[in-house]
Scaffold this motif. Structure first.
Motif, PDB file in Angstrom:
ATOM      1  N   VAL A 283      38.334  51.067  30.953  1.00  0.00           N
ATOM      2  CA  VAL A 283      36.897  50.854  31.087  1.00  0.00           C
ATOM      3  C   VAL A 283      36.662  49.714  32.065  1.00  0.00           C
ATOM      4  N   SER A 284      35.836  49.955  33.071  1.00  0.00           N
ATOM      5  CA  SER A 284      35.483  48.919  34.031  1.00  0.00           C
ATOM      6  C   SER A 284      34.642  47.840  33.350  1.00  0.00           C
ATOM      7  N   PRO A 285      34.861  46.560  33.672  1.00  0.00           N
ATOM      8  CA  PRO A 285      34.020  45.501  33.100  1.00  0.00           C
ATOM      9  C   PRO A 285      32.537  45.727  33.367  1.00  0.00           C
ATOM     10  N   ILE A 286      32.219  46.266  34.539  1.00  0.00           N
ATOM     11  CA  ILE A 286      30.817  46.541  34.876  1.00  0.00           C
ATOM     12  C   ILE A 286      30.264  47.591  33.931  1.00  0.00           C
ATOM     13  N   GLU A 287      31.040  48.630  33.691  1.00  0.00           N
ATOM     14  CA  GLU A 287      30.628  49.711  32.798  1.00  0.00           C
ATOM     15  C   GLU A 287      30.429  49.192  31.373  1.00  0.00           C
ATOM     16  N   PHE A 288      31.352  48.332  30.929  1.00  0.00           N
ATOM     17  CA  PHE A 288      31.326  47.837  29.564  1.00  0.00           C
ATOM     18  C   PHE A 288      30.085  46.990  29.292  1.00  0.00           C
ATOM     19  N   THR A 289      29.612  46.265  30.291  1.00  0.00           N
ATOM     20  CA  THR A 289      28.474  45.366  30.080  1.00  0.00           C
ATOM     21  C   THR A 289      27.123  46.064  30.218  1.00  0.00           C
ATOM     22  N   ARG A 290      27.104  47.344  30.580  1.00  0.00           N
ATOM     23  CA  ARG A 290      25.831  48.064  30.669  1.00  0.00           C
ATOM     24  C   ARG A 290      25.251  48.276  29.271  1.00  0.00           C
ATOM     25  N   PRO A 291      23.927  48.136  29.104  1.00  0.00           N
ATOM     26  CA  PRO A 291      23.316  48.234  27.775  1.00  0.00           C
ATOM     27  C   PRO A 291      23.595  49.545  27.048  1.00  0.00           C
ATOM     28  N   GLY A 292      23.718  50.645  27.774  1.00  0.00           N
ATOM     29  CA  GLY A 292      23.894  51.940  27.121  1.00  0.00           C
ATOM     30  C   GLY A 292      25.328  52.334  26.858  1.00  0.00           C
ATOM     31  N   THR A 316      39.776  44.599  30.613  1.00  0.00           N
ATOM     32  CA  THR A 316      40.479  43.520  31.305  1.00  0.00           C
ATOM     33  C   THR A 316      40.181  42.195  30.620  1.00  0.00           C
ATOM     34  N   GLU A 317      41.122  41.272  30.750  1.00  0.00           N
ATOM     35  CA  GLU A 317      40.947  39.970  30.107  1.00  0.00           C
ATOM     36  C   GLU A 317      39.775  39.201  30.708  1.00  0.00           C
ATOM     37  N   GLY A 318      39.467  39.464  31.987  1.00  0.00           N
ATOM     38  CA  GLY A 318      38.334  38.779  32.621  1.00  0.00           C
ATOM     39  C   GLY A 318      37.027  39.052  31.912  1.00  0.00           C
ATOM     40  N   LEU A 319      36.901  40.254  31.344  1.00  0.00           N
ATOM     41  CA  LEU A 319      35.691  40.603  30.604  1.00  0.00           C
ATOM     42  C   LEU A 319      35.522  39.682  29.402  1.00  0.00           C
ATOM     43  N   LEU A 320      36.625  39.393  28.707  1.00  0.00           N
ATOM     44  CA  LEU A 320      36.563  38.577  27.494  1.00  0.00           C
ATOM     45  C   LEU A 320      36.334  37.103  27.813  1.00  0.00           C
ATOM     46  N   LEU A 321      36.784  36.660  28.978  1.00  0.00           N
ATOM     47  CA  LEU A 321      36.591  35.258  29.351  1.00  0.00           C
ATOM     48  C   LEU A 321      35.118  34.904  29.475  1.00  0.00           C
ATOM     49  N   HIS A 322      34.303  35.877  29.882  1.00  0.00           N
ATOM     50  CA  HIS A 322      32.880  35.624  30.109  1.00  0.00           C
ATOM     51  C   HIS A 322      32.017  36.290  29.029  1.00  0.00           C
ATOM     52  N   MET A 337      33.155  51.489  14.624  1.00  0.00           N
ATOM     53  CA  MET A 337      33.174  52.944  14.773  1.00  0.00           C
ATOM     54  C   MET A 337      34.593  53.498  14.701  1.00  0.00           C
ATOM     55  N   GLY A 338      35.588  52.605  14.601  1.00  0.00           N
ATOM     56  CA  GLY A 338      36.983  53.028  14.549  1.00  0.00           C
ATOM     57  C   GLY A 338      37.693  52.954  15.889  1.00  0.00           C
ATOM     58  N   VAL A 339      36.971  52.598  16.936  1.00  0.00           N
ATOM     59  CA  VAL A 339      37.569  52.511  18.276  1.00  0.00           C
ATOM     60  C   VAL A 339      38.479  51.291  18.347  1.00  0.00           C
ATOM     61  N   ARG A 340      39.646  51.468  18.942  1.00  0.00           N
ATOM     62  CA  ARG A 340      40.562  50.351  19.141  1.00  0.00           C
ATOM     63  C   ARG A 340      40.347  49.765  20.539  1.00  0.00           C
ATOM     64  N   LEU A 341      40.583  48.466  20.651  1.00  0.00           N
ATOM     65  CA  LEU A 341      40.471  47.785  21.942  1.00  0.00           C
ATOM     66  C   LEU A 341      41.814  47.163  22.281  1.00  0.00           C
ATOM     67  N   CYS A 342      42.186  47.218  23.541  1.00  0.00           N
ATOM     68  CA  CYS A 342      43.413  46.551  23.963  1.00  0.00           C
ATOM     69  C   CYS A 342      43.224  45.983  25.364  1.00  0.00           C
ATOM     70  N   LEU A 343      44.047  44.991  25.687  1.00  0.00           N
ATOM     71  CA  LEU A 343      43.977  44.354  26.998  1.00  0.00           C
ATOM     72  C   LEU A 343      44.792  45.156  28.001  1.00  0.00           C
ATOM     73  N   ASP A 344      44.169  45.460  29.112  1.00  0.00           N
ATOM     74  CA  ASP A 344      44.835  46.194  30.189  1.00  0.00           C
ATOM     75  C   ASP A 344      45.632  45.217  31.044  1.00  0.00           C
ATOM     76  N   ASP A 345      46.840  45.599  31.425  1.00  0.00           N
ATOM     77  CA  ASP A 345      47.704  44.772  32.290  1.00  0.00           C
ATOM     78  C   ASP A 345      47.922  43.382  31.717  1.00  0.00           C
ATOM     79  N   PHE A 346      48.114  43.284  30.392  1.00  0.00           N
ATOM     80  CA  PHE A 346      48.378  41.981  29.791  1.00  0.00           C
ATOM     81  C   PHE A 346      49.662  41.405  30.368  1.00  0.00           C
ATOM     82  N   GLY A 347      49.664  40.096  30.595  1.00  0.00           N
ATOM     83  CA  GLY A 347      50.826  39.425  31.192  1.00  0.00           C
ATOM     84  C   GLY A 347      50.650  39.179  32.671  1.00  0.00           C
TER      85      GLY A 347
END
Length: 354
Positions: A283-292, A316-322, A337-347
């Motif tokens: 998921v793109s950070p831009i997409e994630f921050t959209r209201p819908g 991405t971790e950058g999303l969580l920083l802000h 809702m049961g959705v899992r979240l994980c960090l992409d490219d961790f490390g």
């Protein structure tokens, strides 16, 4: 009163710099002088990088104060004979009279970069700004104001595409690249109207456990093979969707198509094998921050009876920083809702293990 009216007609009210009309007239006159004398001059176009964040974080009033400070610093970096204008927003353009070709213009670009690197105090915080700069030299890069500005914009966008916080001189190859980017963006928009005919498809990469013997999930990867343009890398077309403002539309199609596929697998003859597998979607950070976005996920889960246990969103971790309170609430809603979240490219990046 007449003098004040003339000043307002020729200057930007916020910064006191020349406005577009007055600056354009000066460059038109400079073209005539330079032709007659056989001299060169340069045009430098500067656009602040991600300035929207300043307005979003501190408000437009503070943003205006920052722009006024930037304008003063840029003006101080120029010679008396040069002319600086604000074209609106966070875009500034300078006429550099009688420069020593590209070397002289690059000297000014360095001065501008150095002046912006000095912190600006905003609400008790030291703010540092970056800018992308495009440079052109008359007569090599154009013989009219319109052509010089167009080429300067092209060079500036090339600087942004190369990672921002730098400058580029115009060259002819940039026009071909700009034309290709425009063609790809238009083709991608058209492909979203009919993804199958437009060449959009998903592939599913198995994710193995540490032993390498058990498949624990599948990662969804987007591919685009255009009927006329051929295979285009996601590295090239994903940024186009983000910059073009339709990444949420593209991401929505990926999410709904992937969930429908998982539902089809689970209801098929090998359904037992897919019952416990997770489907990981970037998921793109831009997409994630959209209201819908949450509603988009909820709609995509309908083929899975609205249950998110089989879906894993990679952020991405950058999303969580802000992350602000609204974003954190969105994260909680998704996990409820049961959705899992994980960090992409961790490390890598902020969490670099190097």
């Amino acid at each position: 009163q007449q003098a004040e009216l003339e000043r307002l007609a020729h200057h930007d009210p916020l910064t006191g710099l020349l406005n577009r009309t007055r600056w354009t007239a000066l460059v038109q006159a400079e073209i005539q002088h330079a032709r007659a004398r056989g001299e060169a001059f340069a045009v430098l176009l500067l656009d602040l990088d991600r300035f929207k964040r300043v307005n979003d974080s501190f408000g437009h009033a503070c943003g205006d104060q920052v722009l006024a400070t930037v304008a003063q610093r840029l003006r101080d970096a120029l010679r008396e004979r040069d002319a600086l204008a604000r074209f609106g927003g966070d875009e500034f353009v300078a006429l550099l009279r009688r420069v020593r070709g590209r070397e002289g213009a690059a000297t000014v670009a360095r001065k501008f970069a150095a002046s912006l690197d000095q912190p600006i105090e905003v609400q008790g915080q030291a703010l540092r700004l970056n800018a992308s700069q495009g440079l052109v030299v008359f007569p090599d890069d154009g013989d009219s104001v319109e052509e010089l500005l167009h080429q300067a914009h092209t060079a500036m966008y090339a600087a942004k595409a190369a990672g921002r916080n730098q400058w580029r001189f115009f060259d002819a190859s940039m026009q071909a690249e700009a034309a290709r980017r425009l063609a790809l963006e238009n083709a991608l928009r058209a492909a979203l109207d009919d993804p199958e005919q437009g060449g959009l498809s998903l592939v599913y990469q198995p994710q193995l456990d540490a032993s390498g013997t058990q498949v624990r999930g599948l990662e969804v990867l987007l591919r685009w093979t255009h009927p006329a343009l051929g295979a285009i890398s996601p590295v090239e077309f994903i940024p186009l969707a983000e910059e073009g403002g339709f990444i949420d539309r593209l991401g929505g199609w990926v999410l709904s198509t992937a969930c429908a596929q998982l539902a089809a697998w689970r209801s098929g003859p090998l359904g037992a094998r897919f019952a416990s597998l997770t489907l990981a979607v970037n998921v793109s950070p831009i997409e994630f921050t959209r209201p819908g976005f949450v509603d988009q996920v909820r709609a995509a889960l309908q083929p899975l009876n609205g249950r998110g246990e089989g879906l894993e969103l990679e952020v991405t971790e950058g999303l969580l920083l802000h992350a602000d309170d609204e974003l954190i609430e969105r994260l909680h809603t998704l996990t409820a809702m049961g959705v899992r979240l994980c960090l992409d490219d961790f490390g890598t990046g902020y969490s670099s293990l190097g």
